[in-house]
Scaffold this motif. Structure first.
Motif, PDB file in Angstrom:
ATOM      1  N   ALA A   1       0.824  -1.207   0.000  1.00  0.00           N
ATOM      2  CA  ALA A   1       0.000   0.000   0.000  1.00  0.00           C
ATOM      3  C   ALA A   1       0.861   1.262   0.000  1.00  0.00           C
ATOM      4  O   ALA A   1       0.553   2.238  -0.701  1.00  0.00           O
ATOM      5  CB  ALA A   1      -0.924  -0.008   1.217  1.00  0.00           C
ATOM      6  N   VAL A   2       1.948   1.250   0.758  1.00  0.00           N
ATOM      7  CA  VAL A   2       2.837   2.414   0.811  1.00  0.00           C
ATOM      8  C   VAL A   2       3.484   2.655  -0.541  1.00  0.00           C
ATOM      9  O   VAL A   2       3.539   3.792  -1.029  1.00  0.00           O
ATOM     10  CB  VAL A   2       3.910   2.224   1.907  1.00  0.00           C
ATOM     11  CG1 VAL A   2       5.032   3.245   1.765  1.00  0.00           C
ATOM     12  CG2 VAL A   2       3.284   2.345   3.291  1.00  0.00           C
ATOM     13  N   GLU A   3       3.988   1.586  -1.166  1.00  0.00           N
ATOM     14  CA  GLU A   3       4.643   1.749  -2.457  1.00  0.00           C
ATOM     15  C   GLU A   3       3.671   2.210  -3.536  1.00  0.00           C
ATOM     16  O   GLU A   3       4.068   2.872  -4.499  1.00  0.00           O
ATOM     17  CB  GLU A   3       5.324   0.451  -2.872  1.00  0.00           C
ATOM     18  CG  GLU A   3       6.505   0.053  -2.002  1.00  0.00           C
ATOM     19  CD  GLU A   3       7.659   1.036  -2.068  1.00  0.00           C
ATOM     20  OE1 GLU A   3       7.678   1.884  -2.988  1.00  0.00           O
ATOM     21  OE2 GLU A   3       8.541   0.969  -1.198  1.00  0.00           O
ATOM     22  N   LEU A   4       2.391   1.890  -3.370  1.00  0.00           N
ATOM     23  CA  LEU A   4       1.368   2.365  -4.295  1.00  0.00           C
ATOM     24  C   LEU A   4       0.920   3.790  -3.957  1.00  0.00           C
ATOM     25  O   LEU A   4       0.025   4.323  -4.606  1.00  0.00           O
ATOM     26  CB  LEU A   4       0.161   1.420  -4.279  1.00  0.00           C
ATOM     27  CG  LEU A   4       0.396   0.044  -4.924  1.00  0.00           C
ATOM     28  CD1 LEU A   4      -0.753  -0.901  -4.605  1.00  0.00           C
ATOM     29  CD2 LEU A   4       0.576   0.171  -6.434  1.00  0.00           C
ATOM     30  N   ARG A   5       1.522   4.372  -2.921  1.00  0.00           N
ATOM     31  CA  ARG A   5       1.229   5.735  -2.480  1.00  0.00           C
ATOM     32  C   ARG A   5      -0.230   5.885  -2.047  1.00  0.00           C
ATOM     33  O   ARG A   5      -0.839   6.942  -2.208  1.00  0.00           O
ATOM     34  CB  ARG A   5       1.540   6.758  -3.591  1.00  0.00           C
ATOM     35  CG  ARG A   5       2.998   6.789  -4.039  1.00  0.00           C
ATOM     36  CD  ARG A   5       3.908   7.168  -2.881  1.00  0.00           C
ATOM     37  NE  ARG A   5       5.233   7.529  -3.313  1.00  0.00           N
ATOM     38  CZ  ARG A   5       6.230   6.667  -3.571  1.00  0.00           C
ATOM     39  NH1 ARG A   5       6.006   5.376  -3.465  1.00  0.00           N
ATOM     40  NH2 ARG A   5       7.426   7.085  -3.930  1.00  0.00           N
ATOM     41  N   ALA A   6      -0.776   4.814  -1.482  1.00  0.00           N
ATOM     42  CA  ALA A   6      -2.160   4.831  -1.008  1.00  0.00           C
ATOM     43  C   ALA A   6      -2.150   5.052   0.501  1.00  0.00           C
ATOM     44  O   ALA A   6      -2.085   4.088   1.273  1.00  0.00           O
ATOM     45  CB  ALA A   6      -2.853   3.525  -1.372  1.00  0.00           C
ATOM     46  N   GLY A   7      -2.205   6.321   0.920  1.00  0.00           N
ATOM     47  CA  GLY A   7      -2.084   6.636   2.335  1.00  0.00           C
ATOM     48  C   GLY A   7      -3.166   6.019   3.194  1.00  0.00           C
ATOM     49  O   GLY A   7      -2.889   5.394   4.224  1.00  0.00           O
ATOM     50  N   GLY A   8      -4.432   6.155   2.775  1.00  0.00           N
ATOM     51  CA  GLY A   8      -5.527   5.601   3.560  1.00  0.00           C
ATOM     52  C   GLY A   8      -5.450   4.097   3.673  1.00  0.00           C
ATOM     53  O   GLY A   8      -5.655   3.527   4.755  1.00  0.00           O
ATOM     54  N   GLU A   9      -5.142   3.422   2.555  1.00  0.00           N
ATOM     55  CA  GLU A   9      -5.017   1.963   2.575  1.00  0.00           C
ATOM     56  C   GLU A   9      -3.826   1.538   3.430  1.00  0.00           C
ATOM     57  O   GLU A   9      -3.896   0.514   4.126  1.00  0.00           O
ATOM     58  CB  GLU A   9      -4.859   1.437   1.141  1.00  0.00           C
ATOM     59  CG  GLU A   9      -4.765  -0.073   1.032  1.00  0.00           C
ATOM     60  CD  GLU A   9      -6.026  -0.800   1.447  1.00  0.00           C
ATOM     61  OE1 GLU A   9      -5.938  -2.003   1.757  1.00  0.00           O
ATOM     62  OE2 GLU A   9      -7.105  -0.159   1.472  1.00  0.00           O
TER      63      GLU A   9
END
Length: 388
Positions: A289-297
């Motif tokens: 999730a972090v590498e996808l830049r998805a903060g909420g996820e």
């Protein structure tokens, strides 16, 4: 990397990137510079800003005090002719103790840095003095694992050439050993080395990962837990690289397959090198999730993961850093700093050499909020980023 991709990674528009490149905008603020450095994997901020008076190493530490001794052991050309190689079983027992020490010691680099020079020499001697093909293959498997342990020490140190030398030697020794587990571990580390070299090397990371998975797949029916685990670890690596590319579906697809692999392992199993296990899959979800830049996820996955189920102290600290990255992406900088404090408590040497942690802390020291700035400065002093 195209402007469109870079813009997406730093949360800006392609026209903004072009304006910065062409000098139509002033130099961005520190937190934006750090985000660009993160996306481009720039090791020294001076290379990005052009200001040669201020060097800040982000993805390499200042160099561990035991690095010269480890490097000398790796670089040694002529082995002592008057020494007798210890039995392979003895080397395997020493390696097992070294891995346990690596996972249980907060100062893990110091511990394995002290053990590595003798292990490297003795494993090389064992290969050189092998008298049969079977003995030589067994010695090569041990040597490959010694090089794998060396990579954990050398990672994030200021010697990329040494890291690649060890990675390549580990792959050669693993091939010579014809041991599936040794091959899997060497490929797992080689894929990480490629990926951490930047976007231009993602294809090479994928090639190593997928070719090794193809080799291991027919062996899984009768494989032991270690081979199953390294296969699962490689499957996650494929997802990790996909996440770095921004390929959401592929990243989570590989994570799902790795999760299924983890469920096939014996209850309570924990791979001694990669940490692959059911317990680690929550931490891996945070990373994707972090590498996808998805903060909420990222924050959602962090809440679902239990760091205390990770027995390895350095791996637990790494997970805390990934959690901190998620909180930072989600606009929770104070929680990010508090999480980095927990990472420091688990394994100070992990956070001390981690570029992502340094970036979050440096950004905090520039905050307009006094309490946040003070907390970041205190943490910067603790990890040696700022002088007291």
């Amino acid at each position: 990397m195209s402007r469109v991709v870079l813009a997406g990674l730093v949360g800006r528009s392609p026209s903004w990137v072009k304006a910065v490149e062409c000098g139509r905008l002033q130099t961005p603020k520190l937190h934006t510079i750090l985000r660009i450095a993160d996306a481009l994997r720039v090791g020294d901020l001076a290379d990005l800003t052009g200001d040669q008076t201020t060097h800040v190493d982000l993805f390499a530490g200042p160099g561990h005090q035991r690095l010269p001794a480890v490097k000398a052991a790796v670089d040694a050309f002529l082995l002592p002719s008057d020494l007798e190689a210890p039995p392979t079983e003895h080397l395997q027992a020493r390696l097992a103790r070294a891995w346990r020490a690596r996972h249980s010691a907060p100062n893990h680099r110091d511990v394995i840095g002290r053990l590595l020079p003798d292990l490297i020499r003795d494993a090389q001697l064992a290969v050189r003095q092998s008298e049969t093909g079977a003995a030589r293959r067994a010695a090569q498997a041990v040597l490959s694992e010694v090089y794998s342990l060396s990579q954990f020490f050398i990672a994030y140190q200021p010697d990329a050439h040494l890291l690649w030398r060890v990675a390549e030697r580990g792959m050669v020794a693993a091939r010579e050993s014809e041991d599936p587990h040794a091959l899997g571990v060497a490929a797992w580390l080689a894929a990480q080395a490629h990926r951490d070299s930047g976007p231009a090397h993602y294809d090479a990371a994928d090639a190593v990962t997928m070719e090794t998975l193809e080799y291991l797949q027919p062996l899984l029916t009768d494989a032991d837990a270690d081979v199953l685990a390294i296969t699962g670890a490689l499957r996650f690596e494929a997802g990790y690289t996909a996440a770095r590319r921004g390929d959401n579906g592929t990243a989570w697809g590989h994570w799902d397959k790795a999760k299924a692999m983890s469920k096939s392992l014996p209850a309570g199993y924990y791979h001694p090198i990669t940490s692959f296990s059911e317990a680690i899959m929550g931490a891996h979800a945070v990373t994707v999730a972090v590498e996808l830049r998805a903060g909420g996820e990222s924050v959602k996955q962090a809440a679902a993961a239990d760091a205390l189920t990770i027995p390895s102290l350095p791996r637990r600290a790494r997970h805390r850093i990934e959690e901190a990255r998620g909180y930072q992406l989600d606009g929770q900088p104070d929680t990010a700093l508090a999480t980095l404090d927990k990472a420091f408590e688990s394994a100070p040497e992990t956070i001390r050499y981690n570029g992502y942690a340094k970036g979050i802390i440096l950004e905090g020291t520039e905050s307009r909020t006094p309490a946040r700035r003070r907390r970041a400065a205190e943490l910067a002093v603790k990890i040696g980023l700022l002088a007291a």
